[in-house]
Design a protein around this motif. Structure first.
Motif, PDB file in Angstrom:
ATOM      1  N   ILE A 303      13.409 -30.525 -50.008  1.00  0.00           N
ATOM      2  CA  ILE A 303      15.147 -31.005 -50.680  1.00  0.00           C
ATOM      3  C   ILE A 303      15.127 -31.569 -48.916  1.00  0.00           C
ATOM      4  CG2 ILE A 303      14.784 -29.347 -51.981  1.00  0.00           C
ATOM      5  CD1 ILE A 303      15.723 -26.841 -49.264  1.00  0.00           C
ATOM      6  N   ALA A 304      16.705 -32.260 -49.427  1.00  0.00           N
ATOM      7  CA  ALA A 304      17.353 -32.930 -48.210  1.00  0.00           C
ATOM      8  C   ALA A 304      18.477 -32.606 -47.586  1.00  0.00           C
ATOM      9  CB  ALA A 304      15.956 -34.058 -47.998  1.00  0.00           C
ATOM     10  N   LEU A 305      18.962 -32.248 -47.188  1.00  0.00           N
ATOM     11  CA  LEU A 305      20.093 -32.379 -46.953  1.00  0.00           C
ATOM     12  C   LEU A 305      20.406 -33.773 -45.323  1.00  0.00           C
ATOM     13  CD1 LEU A 305      22.613 -30.779 -46.501  1.00  0.00           C
ATOM     14  CD2 LEU A 305      22.168 -29.450 -45.020  1.00  0.00           C
ATOM     15  N   PRO A 306      20.934 -35.273 -46.410  1.00  0.00           N
ATOM     16  CA  PRO A 306      20.476 -36.525 -45.889  1.00  0.00           C
ATOM     17  C   PRO A 306      21.946 -36.155 -44.164  1.00  0.00           C
ATOM     18  CG  PRO A 306      20.682 -36.563 -47.733  1.00  0.00           C
ATOM     19  CD  PRO A 306      21.157 -35.187 -47.780  1.00  0.00           C
ATOM     20  N   GLY A 307      21.059 -37.140 -43.406  1.00  0.00           N
ATOM     21  CA  GLY A 307      22.039 -36.891 -42.929  1.00  0.00           C
ATOM     22  C   GLY A 307      21.672 -35.867 -41.400  1.00  0.00           C
ATOM     23  N   VAL A 308      20.954 -34.674 -41.505  1.00  0.00           N
ATOM     24  CA  VAL A 308      20.620 -33.477 -41.157  1.00  0.00           C
ATOM     25  C   VAL A 308      19.419 -33.529 -41.024  1.00  0.00           C
ATOM     26  CG1 VAL A 308      21.146 -30.640 -40.588  1.00  0.00           C
ATOM     27  CG2 VAL A 308      22.537 -31.828 -41.958  1.00  0.00           C
ATOM     28  N   PRO A 309      18.667 -33.817 -39.202  1.00  0.00           N
ATOM     29  CA  PRO A 309      17.183 -34.137 -39.186  1.00  0.00           C
ATOM     30  C   PRO A 309      16.370 -32.610 -39.284  1.00  0.00           C
ATOM     31  CG  PRO A 309      18.354 -34.447 -37.303  1.00  0.00           C
ATOM     32  CD  PRO A 309      19.598 -33.750 -37.670  1.00  0.00           C
ATOM     33  N   ALA A 310      15.526 -32.917 -40.093  1.00  0.00           N
ATOM     34  CA  ALA A 310      14.613 -32.069 -40.654  1.00  0.00           C
ATOM     35  C   ALA A 310      14.197 -31.061 -39.410  1.00  0.00           C
ATOM     36  CB  ALA A 310      13.057 -32.506 -41.142  1.00  0.00           C
ATOM     37  N   GLU A 311      13.820 -30.932 -38.239  1.00  0.00           N
ATOM     38  CA  GLU A 311      13.553 -30.118 -37.709  1.00  0.00           C
ATOM     39  C   GLU A 311      14.817 -29.239 -37.596  1.00  0.00           C
ATOM     40  OE1 GLU A 311      11.762 -30.154 -32.839  1.00  0.00           O
ATOM     41  OE2 GLU A 311      13.235 -31.949 -34.100  1.00  0.00           O
ATOM     42  N   THR A 312      16.754 -29.606 -36.970  1.00  0.00           N
ATOM     43  CA  THR A 312      17.348 -29.282 -36.897  1.00  0.00           C
ATOM     44  C   THR A 312      17.474 -28.250 -38.917  1.00  0.00           C
ATOM     45  OG1 THR A 312      18.791 -30.864 -36.323  1.00  0.00           O
ATOM     46  CG2 THR A 312      20.071 -28.661 -36.791  1.00  0.00           C
ATOM     47  N   PHE A 313      17.209 -28.838 -39.777  1.00  0.00           N
ATOM     48  CA  PHE A 313      17.970 -27.310 -40.680  1.00  0.00           C
ATOM     49  C   PHE A 313      16.768 -26.567 -40.574  1.00  0.00           C
ATOM     50  CE2 PHE A 313      17.982 -28.270 -45.070  1.00  0.00           C
ATOM     51  CZ  PHE A 313      18.001 -28.077 -45.931  1.00  0.00           C
ATOM     52  N   VAL A 314      15.128 -26.786 -40.511  1.00  0.00           N
ATOM     53  CA  VAL A 314      13.798 -25.925 -40.271  1.00  0.00           C
ATOM     54  C   VAL A 314      14.963 -24.571 -39.462  1.00  0.00           C
ATOM     55  CG1 VAL A 314      11.424 -25.060 -39.241  1.00  0.00           C
ATOM     56  CG2 VAL A 314      12.454 -27.336 -41.142  1.00  0.00           C
ATOM     57  N   ILE A 315      14.713 -24.867 -37.942  1.00  0.00           N
ATOM     58  CA  ILE A 315      15.122 -24.306 -37.014  1.00  0.00           C
ATOM     59  C   ILE A 315      16.233 -23.148 -37.149  1.00  0.00           C
ATOM     60  CG2 ILE A 315      16.119 -24.606 -33.941  1.00  0.00           C
ATOM     61  CD1 ILE A 315      14.324 -26.603 -33.810  1.00  0.00           C
ATOM     62  N   ALA A 316      17.549 -24.405 -38.170  1.00  0.00           N
ATOM     63  CA  ALA A 316      18.510 -23.123 -38.270  1.00  0.00           C
ATOM     64  C   ALA A 316      18.517 -21.679 -39.795  1.00  0.00           C
ATOM     65  CB  ALA A 316      19.395 -24.455 -39.452  1.00  0.00           C
ATOM     66  N   LEU A 317      17.311 -22.635 -40.870  1.00  0.00           N
ATOM     67  CA  LEU A 317      16.786 -21.680 -40.876  1.00  0.00           C
ATOM     68  C   LEU A 317      16.707 -20.880 -40.823  1.00  0.00           C
ATOM     69  CD1 LEU A 317      16.001 -23.885 -44.386  1.00  0.00           C
ATOM     70  CD2 LEU A 317      17.476 -22.370 -44.593  1.00  0.00           C
ATOM     71  N   ASP A 318      14.719 -21.093 -39.387  1.00  0.00           N
ATOM     72  CA  ASP A 318      13.834 -19.893 -39.187  1.00  0.00           C
ATOM     73  C   ASP A 318      15.416 -18.334 -38.283  1.00  0.00           C
ATOM     74  OD1 ASP A 318      11.814 -18.739 -38.033  1.00  0.00           O
ATOM     75  OD2 ASP A 318      11.800 -20.143 -36.211  1.00  0.00           O
ATOM     76  N   LEU A 319      15.978 -19.040 -37.999  1.00  0.00           N
ATOM     77  CA  LEU A 319      16.630 -18.462 -37.151  1.00  0.00           C
ATOM     78  C   LEU A 319      17.445 -17.073 -37.908  1.00  0.00           C
ATOM     79  CD1 LEU A 319      18.626 -20.802 -34.354  1.00  0.00           C
ATOM     80  CD2 LEU A 319      16.144 -19.438 -33.903  1.00  0.00           C
ATOM     81  N   ALA A 320      18.106 -17.099 -38.857  1.00  0.00           N
ATOM     82  CA  ALA A 320      18.710 -17.052 -40.066  1.00  0.00           C
ATOM     83  C   ALA A 320      17.824 -15.696 -40.463  1.00  0.00           C
ATOM     84  CB  ALA A 320      19.422 -17.842 -41.002  1.00  0.00           C
ATOM     85  N   GLY A 321      16.160 -15.979 -40.530  1.00  0.00           N
ATOM     86  CA  GLY A 321      15.551 -15.583 -41.083  1.00  0.00           C
ATOM     87  C   GLY A 321      14.756 -16.001 -42.942  1.00  0.00           C
ATOM     88  N   VAL A 322      14.734 -17.811 -42.439  1.00  0.00           N
ATOM     89  CA  VAL A 322      13.720 -18.013 -43.468  1.00  0.00           C
ATOM     90  C   VAL A 322      12.915 -18.625 -43.318  1.00  0.00           C
ATOM     91  CG1 VAL A 322      13.904 -19.693 -45.624  1.00  0.00           C
ATOM     92  CG2 VAL A 322      15.687 -17.754 -45.811  1.00  0.00           C
ATOM     93  N   ALA A 323      11.827 -18.587 -43.171  1.00  0.00           N
ATOM     94  CA  ALA A 323      10.415 -19.384 -42.596  1.00  0.00           C
ATOM     95  C   ALA A 323      10.055 -20.681 -43.782  1.00  0.00           C
ATOM     96  CB  ALA A 323       8.958 -18.899 -42.678  1.00  0.00           C
ATOM     97  N   ALA A 324      10.819 -22.029 -43.896  1.00  0.00           N
ATOM     98  CA  ALA A 324      10.506 -23.635 -44.275  1.00  0.00           C
ATOM     99  C   ALA A 324       9.626 -24.713 -43.378  1.00  0.00           C
ATOM    100  CB  ALA A 324      11.151 -23.801 -44.502  1.00  0.00           C
ATOM    101  N   SER A 325       9.544 -25.506 -43.994  1.00  0.00           N
ATOM    102  CA  SER A 325       9.007 -26.448 -43.138  1.00  0.00           C
ATOM    103  C   SER A 325       9.301 -27.495 -43.150  1.00  0.00           C
ATOM    104  CB  SER A 325       7.348 -26.905 -43.054  1.00  0.00           C
ATOM    105  OG  SER A 325       6.536 -26.727 -44.273  1.00  0.00           O
ATOM    106  N   ALA A 326       8.833 -28.709 -42.253  1.00  0.00           N
ATOM    107  CA  ALA A 326       9.159 -29.894 -42.228  1.00  0.00           C
ATOM    108  C   ALA A 326       7.659 -30.837 -42.723  1.00  0.00           C
ATOM    109  CB  ALA A 326       9.659 -30.816 -41.684  1.00  0.00           C
ATOM    110  N   GLY A 327       7.266 -31.724 -43.469  1.00  0.00           N
ATOM    111  CA  GLY A 327       6.373 -32.032 -43.488  1.00  0.00           C
ATOM    112  C   GLY A 327       5.087 -31.488 -43.628  1.00  0.00           C
ATOM    113  N   ALA A 328       3.514 -31.840 -43.007  1.00  0.00           N
ATOM    114  CA  ALA A 328       2.326 -30.931 -43.528  1.00  0.00           C
ATOM    115  C   ALA A 328       3.190 -30.402 -41.983  1.00  0.00           C
ATOM    116  CB  ALA A 328       1.632 -31.831 -43.201  1.00  0.00           C
ATOM    117  N   ALA A 329       1.615 -29.341 -41.978  1.00  0.00           N
ATOM    118  CA  ALA A 329       1.705 -27.752 -41.406  1.00  0.00           C
ATOM    119  C   ALA A 329       0.592 -28.124 -40.053  1.00  0.00           C
ATOM    120  CB  ALA A 329       1.704 -26.738 -42.078  1.00  0.00           C
TER     121      ALA A 329
END
Length: 389
Positions: A303-329
């Motif tokens: 999924i994508a939130l256009p205009g929001v960098p993937a790193e920002t998206f992943v960090i926001a989810l992580d701080l709220a308690g969800v582990a996701a990733s961007a690209g390959a691990a």
């Protein structure tokens, strides 16, 4: 501390209880599988039992299972221009790979740069068979012998490739076919015979085993790629060095369990993924679901939130308690525009915003509930930041 939700099974899946028990039992034992004494023979028996279980998972001859340290090493072992079949030397001239392969294939091969040709994919991320046909015909006409590597399913999007059709066309030109089956195995049924591939790569920790074990599986046990590591005669001379018996034992246990449950888990996990995607689509129309209309792994959402960098998206989810990733691990923590999405023709704005959510054997309804709760808390803030940028 609030309970966390793990949605990064494509990076690594939690170890299954059966695999953990096998790992601990092997750790408690003593013996090198290359030794002839009783302890060594017991260690060897543990490995051979695991080899049989891994072979059964993909319908292979146990003699064709070569244990490695990981899927990346298995890919590197496979992708060489130097092979033997029995006493016959096979020298390969060209490596053809799809543009959406894992970096272990795109950069982990042992061919010279000028021997490698990258095949384009369509807008859904599937290798273009017309481009494959053209490359096969061109190289065959020039008398070049080929190795083709096309993955079973993509690690970022989950898109399933037409490997059986690739193999049929490649074999008609005398080419060998390798497939990276790391993400698919244990999530969908994977049969070496049905794929038609000559070699496939597997990884233990993707299907609930322990890190430190992988395998290259040969359809013909007499086919022998040139070894990466020279030294002892372990793994039929194809992988020198003392084997990681605890991780291999856990690999066998995870393979057996994953194989027994693959059909049930596939349906259960796909239902969880569809529930998550449906809710996100309904509540957040700003989100873009990539490759939602193509055959893909049951556990993977991109999924994508256009205009929001993937790193920002992943960090926001992580701080709220969800582990996701961007690209390959396997990118050393670096987040850049996905080469997979770029190859599919996805705009850079979306490609740089894309993240991956991947469920697995330990996922349940409560994970979807918690994830949706986190998205409801996090996305409004991300949208406000996007609007203010």
């Amino acid at each position: 501390m609030n309970e966390r939700t793990y949605l990064d099974h494509n990076a690594t899946s939690p170890i299954r209880p059966e695999a953990r028990a096998a790992l601990l039992a092997a750790l408690d034992a003593t013996g090198n599988g290359s030794s002839v004494h009783g302890e060594g023979r017991a260690s060897r028996a543990t490995m051979e039992a695991a080899r049989a279980r891994v072979a059964a998972l993909v319908g292979a001859d146990p003699r064709g299972v070569i244990f490695t340290s990981c899927g990346t090493e298995a890919d590197t072992l496979a992708l060489t221009p130097h092979y033997r079949r029995g006493e016959e030397a096979l020298s390969l001239d060209v490596l053809l790979v799809s543009a959406v392969e894992h970096s272990a294939v795109l950069r982990g091969h042992r061919f010279a740069a000028e021997q490698v040709e990258v095949l384009p994919v369509d807008a859904r991320g599937r290798v273009r068979l017309d481009a494959l046909d053209a490359a096969l015909a061109r190289h065959a006409a020039a008398g070049r012998r080929m190795l083709i590597s096309v993955m079973v399913a993509n690690n970022e999007t989950g898109v399933i490739q037409p490997v059986a059709e690739v193999a049929r066309r490649a074999h008609a030109h005398g080419a060998l076919v390798h497939s990276d089956a790391v993400q698919a195995t244990g999530r969908i049924p994977v049969s070496l015979a049905a794929l038609g591939a000559d070699l496939i790569s597997l990884s233990a920790h993707k299907l609930g085993g322990a890190p430190g074990a992988g395998a290259l599986v040969l359809a013909d046990p007499d086919l022998r790629p040139a070894a990466v590591f020279a030294g002892g005669g372990q793994e039929r001379g194809l992988r020198a060095g003392s084997q990681n018996v605890p991780a291999i034992a856990a690999f066998g246990a995870a393979a057996e369990r994953a194989g027994a449950l693959v059909d049930a888990e596939r349906g259960r996990i796909q239902a969880l993924r569809e529930r998550l995607e449906d809710a996100l689509r309904c509540e957040f129309p700003e989100l873009v679901l990539l490759v939602g209309d193509v055959d893909r792994l049951p556990n993977t959402s991109c999924i994508a939130l256009p205009g929001v960098p993937a790193e920002t998206f992943v960090i926001a989810l992580d701080l709220a308690g969800v582990a996701a990733s961007a690209g390959a691990a396997c990118s050393s923590g670096k987040v850049a525009a996905s080469h997979v999405l770029s190859a599919m023709g996805v705009s850079e704005r979306i490609a740089r915003s894309a993240i991956r959510l991947s469920l697995g054997w330990s996922s349940g309804e409560e994970d979807v509930d918690r994830a949706l709760g986190v998205f409801r808390r996090v996305l409004p803030g991300l949208l406000r930041r996007r609007a203010a940028a």
